[in-house]
Design a protein around this motif. Structure first.
Motif, PDB file in Angstrom:
ATOM      1  N   PHE A  33       0.882  -1.165   0.000  1.00  0.00           N
ATOM      2  CA  PHE A  33       0.000   0.000   0.000  1.00  0.00           C
ATOM      3  C   PHE A  33       0.917   1.210   0.000  1.00  0.00           C
ATOM      4  O   PHE A  33       1.509   1.516   1.027  1.00  0.00           O
ATOM      5  N   ASN A  58       4.264   1.066   1.898  1.00  0.00           N
ATOM      6  CA  ASN A  58       4.150   0.109   2.988  1.00  0.00           C
ATOM      7  C   ASN A  58       3.946  -1.306   2.445  1.00  0.00           C
ATOM      8  O   ASN A  58       2.919  -1.613   1.869  1.00  0.00           O
ATOM      9  N   PRO A  65      -0.756 -11.924  14.554  1.00  0.00           N
ATOM     10  CA  PRO A  65      -1.257 -10.807  15.360  1.00  0.00           C
ATOM     11  C   PRO A  65      -2.029  -9.809  14.505  1.00  0.00           C
ATOM     12  O   PRO A  65      -1.913  -9.809  13.282  1.00  0.00           O
ATOM     13  N   SER A  66      -2.821  -8.971  15.133  1.00  0.00           N
ATOM     14  CA  SER A  66      -3.597  -7.969  14.405  1.00  0.00           C
ATOM     15  C   SER A  66      -2.682  -7.089  13.569  1.00  0.00           C
ATOM     16  O   SER A  66      -1.599  -6.714  14.020  1.00  0.00           O
ATOM     17  N   GLY A  67      -3.116  -6.794  12.376  1.00  0.00           N
ATOM     18  CA  GLY A  67      -2.347  -5.892  11.520  1.00  0.00           C
ATOM     19  C   GLY A  67      -1.234  -6.572  10.754  1.00  0.00           C
ATOM     20  O   GLY A  67      -0.436  -5.907  10.094  1.00  0.00           O
ATOM     21  N   CYS A  68      -1.163  -7.909  10.785  1.00  0.00           N
ATOM     22  CA  CYS A  68      -0.045  -8.570  10.109  1.00  0.00           C
ATOM     23  C   CYS A  68      -0.371  -8.850   8.648  1.00  0.00           C
ATOM     24  O   CYS A  68       0.462  -9.358   7.919  1.00  0.00           O
ATOM     25  N   GLY A  69      -1.598  -8.545   8.213  1.00  0.00           N
ATOM     26  CA  GLY A  69      -1.898  -8.701   6.793  1.00  0.00           C
ATOM     27  C   GLY A  69      -2.807  -9.867   6.465  1.00  0.00           C
ATOM     28  O   GLY A  69      -2.929 -10.257   5.308  1.00  0.00           O
ATOM     29  N   LYS A  70      -3.477 -10.429   7.452  1.00  0.00           N
ATOM     30  CA  LYS A  70      -4.340 -11.586   7.203  1.00  0.00           C
ATOM     31  C   LYS A  70      -5.522 -11.202   6.310  1.00  0.00           C
ATOM     32  O   LYS A  70      -5.802 -11.862   5.316  1.00  0.00           O
ATOM     33  N   THR A  73      -5.763  -8.645   4.401  1.00  0.00           N
ATOM     34  CA  THR A  73      -5.231  -8.264   3.098  1.00  0.00           C
ATOM     35  C   THR A  73      -5.041  -9.495   2.221  1.00  0.00           C
ATOM     36  O   THR A  73      -5.427  -9.498   1.045  1.00  0.00           O
ATOM     37  N   LYS A  80     -10.004   7.119  -1.644  1.00  0.00           N
ATOM     38  CA  LYS A  80      -9.500   7.992  -0.587  1.00  0.00           C
ATOM     39  C   LYS A  80      -9.478   9.442  -1.043  1.00  0.00           C
ATOM     40  O   LYS A  80      -8.840   9.807  -1.999  1.00  0.00           O
TER      41      LYS A  80
HETATM   42  N1  LIG Z   1      -6.542  -0.212   1.901  1.00  0.00           N
HETATM   43  C1  LIG Z   1      -5.423  -0.065   2.641  1.00  0.00           C
HETATM   44  N2  LIG Z   1      -4.618   1.010   2.452  1.00  0.00           N
HETATM   45  C2  LIG Z   1      -3.484   1.152   3.180  1.00  0.00           C
HETATM   46  N3  LIG Z   1      -3.055   0.308   4.118  1.00  0.00           N
HETATM   47  C3  LIG Z   1      -3.818  -0.779   4.363  1.00  0.00           C
HETATM   48  C4  LIG Z   1      -5.032  -1.020   3.637  1.00  0.00           C
HETATM   49  N4  LIG Z   1      -5.564  -2.178   4.085  1.00  0.00           N
HETATM   50  C5  LIG Z   1      -4.730  -2.621   5.053  1.00  0.00           C
HETATM   51  N5  LIG Z   1      -3.681  -1.802   5.215  1.00  0.00           N
HETATM   52  C6  LIG Z   1      -2.563  -2.004   6.136  1.00  0.00           C
HETATM   53  O1  LIG Z   1      -2.099  -3.306   5.990  1.00  0.00           O
HETATM   54  C7  LIG Z   1      -1.764  -3.869   7.229  1.00  0.00           C
HETATM   55  C8  LIG Z   1      -2.460  -5.191   7.409  1.00  0.00           C
HETATM   56  O2  LIG Z   1      -3.843  -4.989   7.541  1.00  0.00           O
HETATM   57  P1  LIG Z   1      -4.839  -6.209   7.670  1.00  0.00           P
HETATM   58  O3  LIG Z   1      -4.644  -7.119   6.514  1.00  0.00           O
HETATM   59  O4  LIG Z   1      -6.189  -5.654   7.857  1.00  0.00           O
HETATM   60  O5  LIG Z   1      -4.356  -6.911   9.004  1.00  0.00           O
HETATM   61  P2  LIG Z   1      -5.061  -8.075   9.848  1.00  0.00           P
HETATM   62  O6  LIG Z   1      -6.282  -8.498   9.135  1.00  0.00           O
HETATM   63  O7  LIG Z   1      -4.024  -9.140   9.933  1.00  0.00           O
HETATM   64  O8  LIG Z   1      -5.332  -7.501  11.190  1.00  0.00           O
HETATM   65  C9  LIG Z   1      -2.122  -2.862   8.286  1.00  0.00           C
HETATM   66  O9  LIG Z   1      -0.951  -2.231   8.712  1.00  0.00           O
HETATM   67  C10 LIG Z   1      -3.024  -1.900   7.571  1.00  0.00           C
HETATM   68  O10 LIG Z   1      -2.829  -0.607   8.071  1.00  0.00           O
END
Ligand SMILES: Nc1ncnc2c1ncn2[C@@H]1O[C@H](COP(=O)(O)OP(=O)(O)O)[C@@H](O)[C@H]1O
Ligand SMILES: [Mg+2]
Lengths: 370, 276
Positions: A13, A16, A37-42, A44, B102
């Motif tokens: 993203f 990132n 853990p939360s935020g690891c990309g699951k 996604t 966005k």
């Molecule tokens: N549409 C997006 N735009 C920018 N960053 C994103 C977007 N979706 C997710 N992220 C980032 O990707 C990372 C993983 O998010 P996510 O897959 O939701 O984690 P999980 O489901 O494991 O908790 C996070 O740091 C989040 O901020």
């Protein structure tokens, strides 16, 4: 041939990098739990598989069909979202039939399948209600029903139980497993709850920092974590980590509180991991298993029921241990306690790379790099 | 102590209530006065402090049967409805896009930029354009002029409603077999229906109430209601009785309809700004 193949999936993203080279194969009918853990990309990763977001690099195959650039509707996948995403303006019946109708299944067939699935999930009396007239658990069932009725080639579940209360969560867990036994549908199940992962998966994939840290059965991952990230994440309360040094087949923690013999491990800075469940009372182990005997002071006792978590202090180092309730009788916070460790259950990790150092029989079999 | 606080709570409530009553009286008095005026016989209309008189229907009859006001009402209705339909057709997809792709707070506020300018700045170019298109003194001319402010307002209004619809809903629809556009109109639009209704009414009221553009762009047959109302101010003086009737006709529908969507109106006025 595997049912689903992910090849070197990357997702960025902006600058990132959220996923960095995911390779994964799911066999036909397999139930794979993706945990991290939360935020690891699951989420996604699931969205990429479903086609809701586009990969930055890599390939997704279903069977031998390359679906990387296909729209979600062309992939024949069903997904259950964390918030269920029920269509609020439609009845349960309309929710469940929406996908079939959109795909042009004829009306009689739609009705037959919706009713059959609704009966299977025990929601047939809810068919005329709107989602807002349902409890959380019922909404959950409808969301699952809406996925099942489509009979897709792949199910994706994104933390489907996280919005339920603890009791319902364990019930639904069992029910989902039963459902899977019945349908044998290829499934990717995402959770951040390691306990849920351990109890549900045939196969667990641990995700962190955008890469797959380890894959294996729940036993593999619990007993043989390949690195500090996995070791710290799996198990509750989490593994005790002691910094120390190995020299000449002897591990000594930095403060000298714990000294144990080691075998076949290189000298250097290491971290010793001990699961709270592997700290025992002397009576629990035979004398030859007493690899290390420690005299500690009890700091805190948290009774969970049949078992208790106790926080021990040894020369300024905190250790958490899980002991059975019957041992609590003679002890209290502030008193002393002698504990023993089984050295076969020690996990040694390289202090710099975090990689597991023990090479036991299991590691040889799995061909995991030590 | 507790009782004292209770008492204090009650007195302050009393105080607030009386304030409210005063405020209501100030707001509502003109309506009452206009209503009373509309029922006065012609010789008393210009005498403000007469409250007891024989009720007369002559003003109503004059306006409804012997003036152009019914035509003006139809003009205003046509302009309002067409403006709103076009504004929704344009504003819905626009607001959805602002919500989903966005957009920064600054971008969102730029929608309203034209609204921030005094309309006097806009009217000259609009007049010249419409003149070139031979649309002066036509309903289409007024509609086009109204669209310049109704589209931005409707768009702004709807962003907040789309923001509240979880993204997963359209994701689910797409997984279920819809294209993105089908997901938009089969799932998202029905979900924001209250917002659409409120936006439509709000846009309609803006158009219905507009006097400035209509005054300059219309005349004769194409006059809208506010312009016609102003027309009662003649060189022989103000025809107060007829004016009162026309004013009532102009405001009452607006009040009634707004009442039914007030909840959504307040929500929409916050627009897309609240999420930032
Ligand atoms: N549409 C997006 N735009 C920018 N960053 C994103 C977007 N979706 C997710 N992220 C980032 O990707 C990372 C993983 O998010 P996510 O897959 O939701 O984690 P999980 O489901 O494991 O908790 C996070 O740091 C989040 O901020
Ligand atoms: Mg998630």
């Amino acid at each position: 041939m595997p049912k689903i193949t992910l090849e070197n999936i990357q997702k960025k993203f902006g600058k990132n990098t959220v996923l960095d080279g995911i390779d994964l194969e799911l066999g036909e009918g397999e139930f794979t739990v993706l945990v991290g853990p939360s935020g690891c990309g699951k989420t996604t990763l699931l969205r990429l598989i479903a086609g809701l977001d586009q990969v930055s690099a890599g390939k997704i195959l279903i069977g031998d069909r390359d679906v990387t650039r296909l729209e979600p509707r062309e992939r024949d996948i069903a997904m259950v979202f964390q918030n269920y995403a029920l269509y609020p303006h439609m009845s349960v019946y309309e929710n469940m039939s929406f996908g079939l109708k959109a795909r042009g299944v004829d009306a009689g067939e739609v009705k037959r399948r919706v009713i059959q699935v609704a009966e299977m999930l025990g929601i047939e009396i809810l068919l005329n209600r709107k989602p807002k007239e349902l409890s959380g658990g019922q909404q959950q069932r409808v969301a699952i029903g809406r996925a099942v009725v489509r009979d897709p080639s792949l199910f994706l579940f994104d933390e489907p139980l996280s919005n339920l209360d603890a009791k319902l969560r364990t019930e639904m867990r069992t029910e989902l497993l039963k459902l899977h036994r019945e349908l044998h549908a290829t499934t990717v199940y995402v959770t951040h709850d390691q306990e849920e992962a351990m109890s549900m998966g045939d196969r667990i994939v641990v995700l962190n920092d955008g890469v797959i840290q380890q894959r294996g059965t729940p036993r593999d991952i619990y007993f043989h974590p390949v690195n500090l990230l996995v070791a710290g994440f799996i198990g509750s309360p989490s593994m005790n980590m002691l910094h120390g040094k190995i020299s000449g087949d002897r591990f000594a923690s930095l403060d000298g509180a714990i000294v144990v013999e080691t075998k076949n491990l290189p000298d250097g800075d290491v971290i010793l991991g001990i699961r709270p469940e592997d700290i025992h009372q002397p009576a629990d182990l035979t004398a030859e298993q007493h690899g290390c005997v420690l005299n500690c002071r009890i700091d805190v006792i948290e009774l969970l029921g049949a078992r208790a978590i106790i926080t021990l202090i040894v020369v300024g180092v905190e250790l958490r241990a899980v002991i059975e309730e019957r041992y609590l009788k003679g002890i209290s916070e502030g008193s002393d306690l002698i504990v023993v460790f089984d050295p076969d259950r020690f996990h040694f990790f390289d202090a710099v790379t975090g990689r597991r150092l023990n090479r036991d029989r299991f590691d040889e079999e799995q061909g995991i790099d030590g | 102590m507790e009782r004292f606080q209770h008492l204090r709570g009650r007195t302050s409530n009393l105080f607030l209530e009386s304030l409210l009553i005063v405020a209501l009286a100030v707001v509502l008095f003109p309506f009452v006065w206009i209503f009373v005026t509309s029922l006065k016989p012609p010789d008393l209309v210009a005498v403000p402090d007469v409250w007891i008189f024989e009720i007369s229907g002559i003003n109503w009859r004059n306006v409804l049967l012997e003036s152009n006001i019914p035509q003006n009402i139809i003009n205003s209705l046509v302009v309002g409805v067409v403006t709103v339909l076009i504004a929704l057709a344009v504003g819905c997809p626009a607001a959805y896009s602002f919500s989903r792709f966005k957009s920064s707070a600054a971008t969102r506020f730029s929608i309203l930029a034209a609204e921030m300018m005094p309309p006097a700045i806009m009217i000259l170019p609009i007049f010249l354009l419409l003149y070139q298109l031979s649309l002066i003194d036509t309903l289409w001319g007024v509609i086009l002029a109204h669209l310049t402010f109704v589209i931005p307002v409707v768009t702004w209004f709807l962003i907040g409603f789309f923001d509240e619809v979880p993204r997963e809903l359209e994701d689910q629809a797409m997984i279920d077999g819809c294209t993105h556009f089908q997901a938009f109109y089969k799932v998202i639009l029905p979900v924001v229906r209250p917002g659409l209704a409120a936006a439509a009414i709000f846009g309609f009221v803006l158009s219905w109430n507009d006097m400035f553009y209509a005054l300059i762009l219309t005349g004769g047959e194409s006059k809208t209601l506010p312009v016609a109302i102003a027309g009662f101010w003649t060189f022989r003086g103000v025809e107060m009785g007829k004016m009162a009737v026309a004013i009532l006709i102009a405001i009452v529908p607006v009040l009634i309809v707004s009442f039914f969507v007030q909840k959504h109106l307040v929500r929409g006025l916050g627009g897309g700004a609240v999420k930032y």
